[in-house]
Design a protein around this motif. Sequence first.
Motif, PDB file in Angstrom:
ATOM      1  N   MET A   1       0.848  -1.169   0.000  1.00 54.40           N
ATOM      2  CA  MET A   1       0.000   0.000   0.000  1.00 54.40           C
ATOM      3  C   MET A   1       0.894   1.233   0.000  1.00 54.40           C
ATOM      4  O   MET A   1       1.879   1.298   0.711  1.00 54.40           O
ATOM      5  N   ALA A   2       0.548   2.215  -0.798  1.00 52.66           N
ATOM      6  CA  ALA A   2       1.342   3.434  -0.882  1.00 52.66           C
ATOM      7  C   ALA A   2       1.198   4.241   0.401  1.00 52.66           C
ATOM      8  O   ALA A   2       0.129   4.292   1.001  1.00 52.66           O
ATOM      9  N   ASP A   3       2.301   4.866   0.825  1.00 52.28           N
ATOM     10  CA  ASP A   3       2.255   5.712   2.013  1.00 52.28           C
ATOM     11  C   ASP A   3       1.529   6.999   1.686  1.00 52.28           C
ATOM     12  O   ASP A   3       1.734   7.599   0.630  1.00 52.28           O
ATOM     13  N   SER A   4       0.685   7.435   2.588  1.00 51.09           N
ATOM     14  CA  SER A   4       0.075   8.755   2.469  1.00 51.09           C
ATOM     15  C   SER A   4       1.051   9.732   3.093  1.00 51.09           C
ATOM     16  O   SER A   4       1.352   9.636   4.272  1.00 51.09           O
ATOM     17  N   GLN A   5       1.575  10.632   2.298  1.00 51.55           N
ATOM     18  CA  GLN A   5       2.564  11.567   2.801  1.00 51.55           C
ATOM     19  C   GLN A   5       2.094  12.982   2.563  1.00 51.55           C
ATOM     20  O   GLN A   5       1.421  13.264   1.569  1.00 51.55           O
ATOM     21  N   MET A   6       2.474  13.834   3.460  1.00 52.97           N
ATOM     22  CA  MET A   6       2.229  15.258   3.272  1.00 52.97           C
ATOM     23  C   MET A   6       3.367  15.789   2.417  1.00 52.97           C
ATOM     24  O   MET A   6       4.492  15.318   2.495  1.00 52.97           O
ATOM     25  N   PHE A   7       3.065  16.757   1.603  1.00 50.92           N
ATOM     26  CA  PHE A   7       4.106  17.391   0.821  1.00 50.92           C
ATOM     27  C   PHE A   7       3.853  18.883   0.818  1.00 50.92           C
ATOM     28  O   PHE A   7       2.731  19.344   0.963  1.00 50.92           O
ATOM     29  N   SER A   8       4.928  19.616   0.649  1.00 50.15           N
ATOM     30  CA  SER A   8       4.846  21.071   0.711  1.00 50.15           C
ATOM     31  C   SER A   8       4.734  21.649  -0.693  1.00 50.15           C
ATOM     32  O   SER A   8       4.935  20.955  -1.694  1.00 50.15           O
ATOM     33  N   ASP A   9       4.464  22.935  -0.755  1.00 50.35           N
ATOM     34  CA  ASP A   9       4.443  23.629  -2.049  1.00 50.35           C
ATOM     35  C   ASP A   9       5.809  23.543  -2.708  1.00 50.35           C
ATOM     36  O   ASP A   9       5.912  23.413  -3.920  1.00 50.35           O
ATOM     37  N   ALA A  10       6.874  23.596  -1.894  1.00 49.60           N
ATOM     38  CA  ALA A  10       8.228  23.504  -2.444  1.00 49.60           C
ATOM     39  C   ALA A  10       8.441  22.162  -3.142  1.00 49.60           C
ATOM     40  O   ALA A  10       9.129  22.080  -4.161  1.00 49.60           O
ATOM     41  N   ASP A  11       7.835  21.096  -2.603  1.00 49.68           N
ATOM     42  CA  ASP A  11       7.969  19.783  -3.230  1.00 49.68           C
ATOM     43  C   ASP A  11       7.360  19.754  -4.620  1.00 49.68           C
ATOM     44  O   ASP A  11       7.728  18.921  -5.447  1.00 49.68           O
ATOM     45  N   LEU A  12       6.447  20.651  -4.883  1.00 48.10           N
ATOM     46  CA  LEU A  12       5.800  20.698  -6.190  1.00 48.10           C
ATOM     47  C   LEU A  12       6.609  21.468  -7.219  1.00 48.10           C
ATOM     48  O   LEU A  12       6.429  21.258  -8.418  1.00 48.10           O
ATOM     49  N   VAL A  13       7.494  22.360  -6.777  1.00 47.48           N
ATOM     50  CA  VAL A  13       8.179  23.226  -7.728  1.00 47.48           C
ATOM     51  C   VAL A  13       9.695  23.074  -7.760  1.00 47.48           C
ATOM     52  O   VAL A  13      10.330  23.398  -8.756  1.00 47.48           O
ATOM     53  N   GLU A  14      10.295  22.603  -6.675  1.00 53.30           N
ATOM     54  CA  GLU A  14      11.750  22.450  -6.670  1.00 53.30           C
ATOM     55  C   GLU A  14      12.155  21.327  -7.605  1.00 53.30           C
ATOM     56  O   GLU A  14      11.524  20.272  -7.628  1.00 53.30           O
ATOM     57  N   PRO A  15      13.225  21.518  -8.388  1.00 53.03           N
ATOM     58  CA  PRO A  15      13.687  20.462  -9.288  1.00 53.03           C
ATOM     59  C   PRO A  15      14.078  19.199  -8.519  1.00 53.03           C
ATOM     60  O   PRO A  15      14.536  19.271  -7.383  1.00 53.03           O
ATOM     61  N   ILE A  16      13.882  18.086  -9.146  1.00 53.25           N
ATOM     62  CA  ILE A  16      14.291  16.796  -8.582  1.00 53.25           C
ATOM     63  C   ILE A  16      15.754  16.523  -8.915  1.00 53.25           C
ATOM     64  O   ILE A  16      16.519  16.048  -8.089  1.00 53.25           O
ATOM     65  N   PHE A  17      16.144  16.823 -10.140  1.00 55.83           N
ATOM     66  CA  PHE A  17      17.501  16.573 -10.624  1.00 55.83           C
ATOM     67  C   PHE A  17      18.310  17.853 -10.431  1.00 55.83           C
ATOM     68  O   PHE A  17      18.118  18.836 -11.155  1.00 55.83           O
ATOM     69  N   THR A  18      19.205  17.858  -9.446  1.00 56.44           N
ATOM     70  CA  THR A  18      19.967  19.048  -9.098  1.00 56.44           C
ATOM     71  C   THR A  18      21.454  18.722  -9.074  1.00 56.44           C
ATOM     72  O   THR A  18      21.854  17.555  -9.118  1.00 56.44           O
ATOM     73  N   ALA A  19      22.268  19.762  -8.972  1.00 63.17           N
ATOM     74  CA  ALA A  19      23.709  19.563  -8.820  1.00 63.17           C
ATOM     75  C   ALA A  19      23.960  18.889  -7.472  1.00 63.17           C
ATOM     76  O   ALA A  19      23.239  19.139  -6.504  1.00 63.17           O
ATOM     77  N   PRO A  20      24.980  18.043  -7.403  1.00 58.59           N
ATOM     78  CA  PRO A  20      25.270  17.373  -6.124  1.00 58.59           C
ATOM     79  C   PRO A  20      25.606  18.399  -5.034  1.00 58.59           C
ATOM     80  O   PRO A  20      26.343  19.350  -5.278  1.00 58.59           O
ATOM     81  N   PRO A  21      25.075  18.191  -3.828  1.00 58.89           N
ATOM     82  CA  PRO A  21      25.404  19.114  -2.734  1.00 58.89           C
ATOM     83  C   PRO A  21      26.849  18.899  -2.271  1.00 58.89           C
ATOM     84  O   PRO A  21      27.440  17.843  -2.487  1.00 58.89           O
ATOM     85  N   ASP A  22      27.404  19.906  -1.636  1.00 56.03           N
ATOM     86  CA  ASP A  22      28.779  19.805  -1.149  1.00 56.03           C
ATOM     87  C   ASP A  22      28.932  18.732  -0.085  1.00 56.03           C
ATOM     88  O   ASP A  22      29.983  18.122   0.047  1.00 56.03           O
ATOM     89  N   ASP A  23      27.883  18.498   0.691  1.00 52.97           N
ATOM     90  CA  ASP A  23      27.960  17.533   1.793  1.00 52.97           C
ATOM     91  C   ASP A  23      27.455  16.144   1.399  1.00 52.97           C
ATOM     92  O   ASP A  23      26.872  15.442   2.193  1.00 52.97           O
TER      93      ASP A  23
END
Length: 191
Positions: A1-23
């Motif tokens: 069964m899929a998890d019901s998760q809350m998501f923010s507005d940022a989750d809707l607009v921030e890119p998924i594929f990004t440059a690797p973080p420094d950490d």
Amino acid sequence: MADSQMFSDADLVEPIFTAPPDDIGREDAWGGPYGFLIGGMMGEPPPRQEIATQYFDAANQLVNNIHGQKVEDYTIALPVLFLYRHAIELIMKVAMRGEDGHELDKLADQFSAFIEREYKEKVPAWLMNRLYEVADIDPRSTSFRYAVKARTRKGNIPLGGEYFINLPHLKRSMAALFEVLKKVAATPFPG
């Protein structure tokens, strides 16, 4: 069964594929940050054998989740079957040193000819029968992705028939097939 998760507005607009973080570095596989690193500094794509193993391991993990009652079997049947099929297709291509295409019966025939030509041996009947069995249900890698035998311009060709797949038997059968093909892939040409 899929998890019901809350998501923010940022989750809707921030890119998924990004440059690797420094950490991005971590001490072990269980430390964060959790994520995938693809392309870029990885250089060449991972070898096909590694990719095949990732698909195979993912299928096994899903089956283990079913056995552990973390997910219902009927909710992930096609992904499990697709992952196993794709792992087998890829490792067979690795064993043949680079064949291409998705038609499993043709790849099986090419594999048999390859083994006879390069190793002067005959492929065991059980292995060929297993490849043809999967090819009969999913000849062009569409059955387990789209639940149709083939997609054409005139429409989809249905699977036809009704099949039961015993999960422990599937897992053992795919393990036997994958292990043999992986050994062939790792075996240098004779002479």
